[in-house]
Design an enzyme around this catalytic site. Structure first.
Site, short mmCIF file in Angstrom:
data_model
loop_
_atom_site.label_atom_id
_atom_site.label_comp_id
_atom_site.label_asym_id
_atom_site.label_seq_id
_atom_site.Cartn_x
_atom_site.Cartn_y
_atom_site.Cartn_z
N GLU A 134 -40.89 -0.04 -37.25
CA GLU A 134 -40.33 0.07 -35.87
C GLU A 134 -39.44 1.40 -35.87
OE1 GLU A 134 -37.57 -2.67 -33.96
OE2 GLU A 134 -37.77 -3.96 -35.91
N SER A 185 -32.79 -6.10 -27.93
CA SER A 185 -32.13 -7.62 -28.03
C SER A 185 -30.92 -7.27 -28.75
CB SER A 185 -33.06 -8.67 -28.71
OG SER A 185 -34.29 -8.64 -28.30
N SER A 188 -29.75 -0.97 -32.75
CA SER A 188 -29.63 -0.10 -33.92
C SER A 188 -29.29 1.34 -33.63
CB SER A 188 -31.16 -0.07 -34.48
OG SER A 188 -31.55 -1.14 -35.30
N ARG A 200 -30.64 5.01 -40.58
CA ARG A 200 -29.96 3.91 -39.79
C ARG A 200 -28.64 3.56 -40.15
NH1 ARG A 200 -28.75 -1.69 -39.17
NH2 ARG A 200 -29.09 -2.51 -37.12
P1 ADP Z 1 -36.88 -6.13 -28.06
O1 ADP Z 1 -37.61 -4.94 -28.89
O2 ADP Z 1 -35.68 -6.56 -29.04
O3 ADP Z 1 -37.36 -7.08 -27.38
P2 ADP Z 1 -36.04 -4.33 -25.78
O4 ADP Z 1 -35.96 -2.68 -26.09
O5 ADP Z 1 -37.48 -4.62 -25.07
O6 ADP Z 1 -35.81 -5.01 -27.40
O7 ADP Z 1 -35.18 -4.96 -24.89
C1 ADP Z 1 -34.74 -6.06 -24.63
C2 ADP Z 1 -33.76 -6.30 -23.75
O8 ADP Z 1 -33.85 -5.62 -22.49
C3 ADP Z 1 -33.06 -7.64 -23.07
O9 ADP Z 1 -32.33 -8.33 -24.10
C4 ADP Z 1 -32.48 -7.47 -21.85
O10 ADP Z 1 -31.28 -7.04 -22.10
C5 ADP Z 1 -33.52 -6.32 -21.27
N1 ADP Z 1 -34.36 -6.52 -20.27
C6 ADP Z 1 -34.89 -5.53 -19.41
N2 ADP Z 1 -35.87 -6.22 -18.75
C7 ADP Z 1 -36.11 -7.30 -19.20
C8 ADP Z 1 -37.29 -8.25 -18.84
N3 ADP Z 1 -37.81 -8.18 -17.58
N4 ADP Z 1 -37.08 -9.60 -19.53
C9 ADP Z 1 -35.99 -9.73 -20.42
N5 ADP Z 1 -35.13 -8.87 -20.65
C10 ADP Z 1 -35.17 -7.58 -20.17
#
Ligand code: ADP
Length: 361
Positions: A134, A185, A188, A200
């Site tokens: 990733e 979530s 990094s 990293r």
């Molecule tokens: P991951 O790859 O860990 O899922 P993202 O870059 O997609 O990470 O980001 C997830 C974060 O984005 C969530 O923890 C929340 O803070 C935010 N977020 C933005 N839009 C949304 C959505 N529609 N639903 C849930 N979380 C969202």
């Protein structure tokens, strides 16, 4: 093997802890594909492009669409789609229904879910996932999109004045070295020295998922949009303890202004203050706490790495100008103007984009 040679992947998928991001390359000319694959592509294409919302939770971010792109010698459009990873079973059903197994090239996938769901895809959808790392994908995606979208990178001018700071384009064409702070979530932090040389350097589990989780607990809200909506109406000073709540003014000796947060959520030790706390204030304080903590870790990393440009990405920044402005302020203020906070339009999609490109190498 003609089919093998012609097959190029048209999908890159980043299956994250919260959201799954899907990048779809729509070739201008389907005729170059062999017949079987062409029929599959047409079905999938019709479904994806016919909608901007899929079920209750899938969204195509039309405003991010990139036209006139060339990948692997083919021209076309790039589409950006996302849905909650919790809905993966619905996506798998769809992939069966729309015959994704007819995609000769399989699907490129990254993020933890590429590992978690690999077997399900192989067994249920009869589709091979090509897995990629990733963070490799993230950087490849940033590099690619920045080169192919002239207004990708921006910053906030005048970051010390949150009322009148403007979004302005930033020329990122000679970017090295820079720091990437990916706020998904979790968080990094990468130190990037060239197109291929990075490591990293840090991270924190207090990320976008923490903001959303705490906000749901404290306010009863259920979505990210709702949480941001509440925060935009709130005042964190009703929740946090500021330097002036302790000193009556500035703590001059060490240059701490009275308005600086001394203790996040510090007012909440009082029953009276708790009773007076509004949902909006709690949401705002949660947002400010998480954002400032990430900002301060980013600053320490920039300092140890001796880097001045800090690029913030990840979906935590979606529809979240409050955090972008706070980060811009914090980078500028606490570094005496030497650090610059940068942002990218495609926020959370770089992993998915880079993953599509990884296959072509
Ligand atoms: P991951 O790859 O860990 O899922 P993202 O870059 O997609 O990470 O980001 C997830 C974060 O984005 C969530 O923890 C929340 O803070 C935010 N977020 C933005 N839009 C949304 C959505 N529609 N639903 C849930 N979380 C969202």
């Amino acid at each position: 093997d003609i089919q093998g040679r012609l097959a190029m992947p048209l999908f890159g998928m980043d299956i994250g802890g919260t959201l799954t991001k899907l990048v779809y390359f729509e070739p201008a000319n389907f005729d170059e594909f062999d017949f079987a694959e062409r029929e599959t592509l047409k079905t999938i294409h019709k479904y994806l492009i016919g909608n901007t919302a899929y079920g209750k939770t899938g969204i195509r971010d039309v405003h991010l669409e990139l036209g006139n792109q060339t990948i692997c010698g083919r021209t076309g459009k790039i589409h950006f789609i996302r849905f909650p990873t919790a809905q993966m079973s619905a996506f798998i059903e769809l992939a069966k229904l729309k015959n994704f197994s007819g995609l000769a090239s399989g699907i490129c996938a990254t993020g933890g879910g590429a590992y978690m769901f690999e077997e399900v895809f192989a067994k249920e959808v009869l589709l091979q996932l090509h897995k990629y790392d990733e963070l490799d994908c993230l950087l490849k995606g940033i590099h690619h999109i920045d080169r192919h979208n002239p207004c990708e990178c921006y910053y906030f001018s005048n970051p010390r004045d949150t009322e009148c700071c403007d979004k302005l384009p930033f020329n990122f064409h000679n970017p090295y070295p820079y720091l990437v702070v990916n706020i998904g979530s979790g968080v990094s932090i990468l130190s990037v020295r060239s197109k291929t040389d990075y490591n990293r350097v840090s991270g924190t589990s207090l990320g976008g998922g923490t903001f959303l989780g705490l906000c749901c607990l404290l306010t009863g809200c259920e979505t990210f949009e709702e949480a941001i909506g509440l925060a935009s109406q709130g005042d964190s000073r009703n929740i946090d303890k500021l330097v002036k709540d302790i000193y009556g003014g500035d703590y001059g000796k060490f240059g701490l202004k009275g308005d600086t947060v001394a203790c996040s959520f510090g007012q909440m030790i009082s029953q009276e203050k708790r009773d007076a706390a509004r949902k909006e204030d709690l949401a705002r304080a949660t947002l400010v706490t998480l954002t400032n903590n990430i900002g301060s870790i980013a600053r320490m990393c920039a300092k140890t790495e001796k880097i001045e440009r800090v690029v913030f990405v990840g979906n935590f920044l979606r529809v979240n100008e409050i955090s972008m402005k706070l980060l811009s302020y914090a980078m500028d203020y606490w570094s005496d103007g030497s650090l610059k906070a940068l942002f990218l339009q495609h926020e959370g999609y770089f992993g998915a984009m880079g993953c599509l490109l990884e296959y072509l190498q």
